[in-house]
Design a protein around this motif. Structure first.
Motif, PDB file in Angstrom:
ATOM      1  N   MET A 125      12.093   7.266 -20.425  1.00 52.86           N
ATOM      2  CA  MET A 125      12.328   6.417 -19.276  1.00 52.86           C
ATOM      3  C   MET A 125      12.937   5.104 -19.744  1.00 52.86           C
ATOM      4  N   LYS A 126      13.740   4.496 -18.902  1.00 52.94           N
ATOM      5  CA  LYS A 126      14.390   3.226 -19.208  1.00 52.94           C
ATOM      6  C   LYS A 126      13.875   2.153 -18.252  1.00 52.94           C
ATOM      7  N   ILE A 127      14.063   0.905 -18.653  1.00 53.85           N
ATOM      8  CA  ILE A 127      13.619  -0.208 -17.811  1.00 53.85           C
ATOM      9  C   ILE A 127      14.362  -0.202 -16.477  1.00 53.85           C
ATOM     10  N   SER A 128      15.637   0.155 -16.500  1.00 56.08           N
ATOM     11  CA  SER A 128      16.421   0.178 -15.263  1.00 56.08           C
ATOM     12  C   SER A 128      15.961   1.274 -14.301  1.00 56.08           C
ATOM     13  N   GLU A 129      15.173   2.249 -14.785  1.00 57.65           N
ATOM     14  CA  GLU A 129      14.683   3.335 -13.929  1.00 57.65           C
ATOM     15  C   GLU A 129      13.282   3.075 -13.379  1.00 57.65           C
ATOM     16  N   ILE A 130      12.604   2.046 -13.852  1.00 54.87           N
ATOM     17  CA  ILE A 130      11.232   1.755 -13.414  1.00 54.87           C
ATOM     18  C   ILE A 130      11.265   1.214 -11.986  1.00 54.87           C
ATOM     19  N   LYS A 131      10.378   1.728 -11.168  1.00 47.36           N
ATOM     20  CA  LYS A 131      10.245   1.264  -9.785  1.00 47.36           C
ATOM     21  C   LYS A 131       8.855   0.670  -9.593  1.00 47.36           C
ATOM     22  N   GLU A 132       8.801  -0.424  -8.842  1.00 41.76           N
ATOM     23  CA  GLU A 132       7.532  -1.076  -8.518  1.00 41.76           C
ATOM     24  C   GLU A 132       7.189  -0.802  -7.065  1.00 41.76           C
ATOM     25  N   ARG A 133       5.924  -0.490  -6.832  1.00 42.12           N
ATOM     26  CA  ARG A 133       5.465  -0.253  -5.465  1.00 42.12           C
ATOM     27  C   ARG A 133       5.094  -1.581  -4.832  1.00 42.12           C
ATOM     28  N   LYS A 134       5.726  -1.897  -3.729  1.00 37.76           N
ATOM     29  CA  LYS A 134       5.443  -3.129  -2.994  1.00 37.76           C
ATOM     30  C   LYS A 134       5.027  -2.769  -1.572  1.00 37.76           C
ATOM     31  N   ILE A 135       3.983  -3.411  -1.104  1.00 35.15           N
ATOM     32  CA  ILE A 135       3.543  -3.235   0.276  1.00 35.15           C
ATOM     33  C   ILE A 135       3.766  -4.557   0.995  1.00 35.15           C
ATOM     34  N   ILE A 136       4.526  -4.486   2.066  1.00 36.88           N
ATOM     35  CA  ILE A 136       4.860  -5.678   2.842  1.00 36.88           C
ATOM     36  C   ILE A 136       4.209  -5.539   4.215  1.00 36.88           C
ATOM     37  N   HIS A 137       3.483  -6.567   4.619  1.00 39.13           N
ATOM     38  CA  HIS A 137       2.817  -6.590   5.918  1.00 39.13           C
ATOM     39  C   HIS A 137       3.660  -7.424   6.880  1.00 39.13           C
ATOM     40  N   ARG A 138       4.106  -6.777   7.942  1.00 39.63           N
ATOM     41  CA  ARG A 138       4.918  -7.474   8.942  1.00 39.63           C
ATOM     42  C   ARG A 138       4.140  -7.587  10.244  1.00 39.63           C
ATOM     43  N   PRO A 139       4.190  -8.782  10.845  1.00 40.91           N
ATOM     44  CA  PRO A 139       3.428  -8.959  12.093  1.00 40.91           C
ATOM     45  C   PRO A 139       4.079  -8.230  13.262  1.00 40.91           C
ATOM     46  N   THR A 140       3.251  -7.778  14.168  1.00 39.64           N
ATOM     47  CA  THR A 140       3.735  -7.171  15.413  1.00 39.64           C
ATOM     48  C   THR A 140       3.483  -8.154  16.557  1.00 39.64           C
ATOM     49  N   LEU A 141       3.852  -7.763  17.741  1.00 36.24           N
ATOM     50  CA  LEU A 141       3.607  -8.605  18.916  1.00 36.24           C
ATOM     51  C   LEU A 141       2.223  -8.357  19.513  1.00 36.24           C
ATOM     52  N   ASP A 142       1.477  -7.406  18.942  1.00 35.10           N
ATOM     53  CA  ASP A 142       0.179  -7.017  19.482  1.00 35.10           C
ATOM     54  C   ASP A 142      -0.958  -7.757  18.792  1.00 35.10           C
ATOM     55  N   PHE A 143      -2.085  -7.886  19.531  1.00 38.03           N
ATOM     56  CA  PHE A 143      -3.296  -8.521  19.032  1.00 38.03           C
ATOM     57  C   PHE A 143      -4.469  -7.581  19.262  1.00 38.03           C
ATOM     58  N   ASP A 144      -5.488  -7.671  18.411  1.00 35.36           N
ATOM     59  CA  ASP A 144      -6.683  -6.851  18.630  1.00 35.36           C
ATOM     60  C   ASP A 144      -7.621  -7.565  19.602  1.00 35.36           C
ATOM     61  N   GLU A 145      -8.813  -6.969  19.833  1.00 41.27           N
ATOM     62  CA  GLU A 145      -9.735  -7.534  20.832  1.00 41.27           C
ATOM     63  C   GLU A 145     -10.319  -8.880  20.406  1.00 41.27           C
ATOM     64  N   ASP A 146     -10.256  -9.220  19.102  1.00 45.46           N
ATOM     65  CA  ASP A 146     -10.736 -10.525  18.636  1.00 45.46           C
ATOM     66  C   ASP A 146      -9.642 -11.595  18.680  1.00 45.46           C
TER      67      ASP A 146
END
Length: 192
Positions: free
Chosen positions: A1-22
């Motif tokens: 494997m090469k450095i250029s082939e390494i992939k990092e897993r990123k999780i991005i949280h994006r807000p919605t227009l909805d709200f919960d009961e709290d």
């Protein structure tokens, strides 16, 4: 494997227009696999200072030991930095200037670059000193909006062409451990 082939897993949280009961906003999680970036913040400035340190040492040697005038000492230091830099990067992965900033040069496999790759990246570093001018707009309360010109040096072209990376010494073990991990093929499972 090469450095250029390494992939990092990123999780991005994006807000919605909805709200919960709290009354708290609900977020959606999106998962991305982005290319791994082994470089570090402010690397261009540190690399520029490291190159100046290397040039200053050779300039002082020519100026003090060989009694050359200052301009001639600076001009003679350029080929010395290129050749000496290639030799030390091949053997140690660093130069004296880079050692002060705790930086190492590695190739796409995570090893120190070969001598030919190192000499070519050091020759290409001469093109890196070409300044890039850009406009920057700043807003302050006292002065309002101001537009000015900023000069930056692009210190990554030689690495992009030669497929080398400038990394911090402390990050080399992390990179090598990522290179040792072998990903399973699409239809294979890891069996213990």
């Amino acid at each position: 494997m090469k450095i250029s082939e390494i992939k990092e897993r990123k999780i991005i949280h994006r807000p919605t227009l909805d709200f919960d009961e709290d009354g708290k906003r609900i977020y959606h999680a999106y998962e991305y696999y982005l290319p791994y970036n082994p470089s570090f913040k402010n690397s261009e400035t540190q690399r520029l200072f490291a190159k100046w340190i290397d040039m200053a040492i050779f300039s002082l040697i020519f100026y003090l030991l060989f009694n050359k005038i200052l301009i001639a000492s600076i001009l003679l230091s350029i080929p010395c930095v290129i050749i000496f830099g290639a030799i030390t990067e091949f053997y140690f992965g660093t130069t004296l200037g880079k050692k002060i900033f705790r930086m190492k040069v590695i190739d796409d496999e995570g090893n120190y670059p070969s001598f030919l790759k190192s000499i070519s990246r050091n020759i290409l570093c001469l093109a890196n000193f070409y300044p890039v001018f850009s406009e920057r707009t700043t807003k302050t309360v006292a002065m309002g909006t101001r537009t000015g010109t900023v000069m930056n040096f692009s210190m990554h072209m030689n690495n992009k062409i030669c497929k080398t990376y400038i990394v911090k010494e402390s990050k080399i073990e992390e990179i090598r451990s990522l290179l040792d991990v072998e990903l399973p093929k699409n239809n294979e499972r890891l069996i213990d």
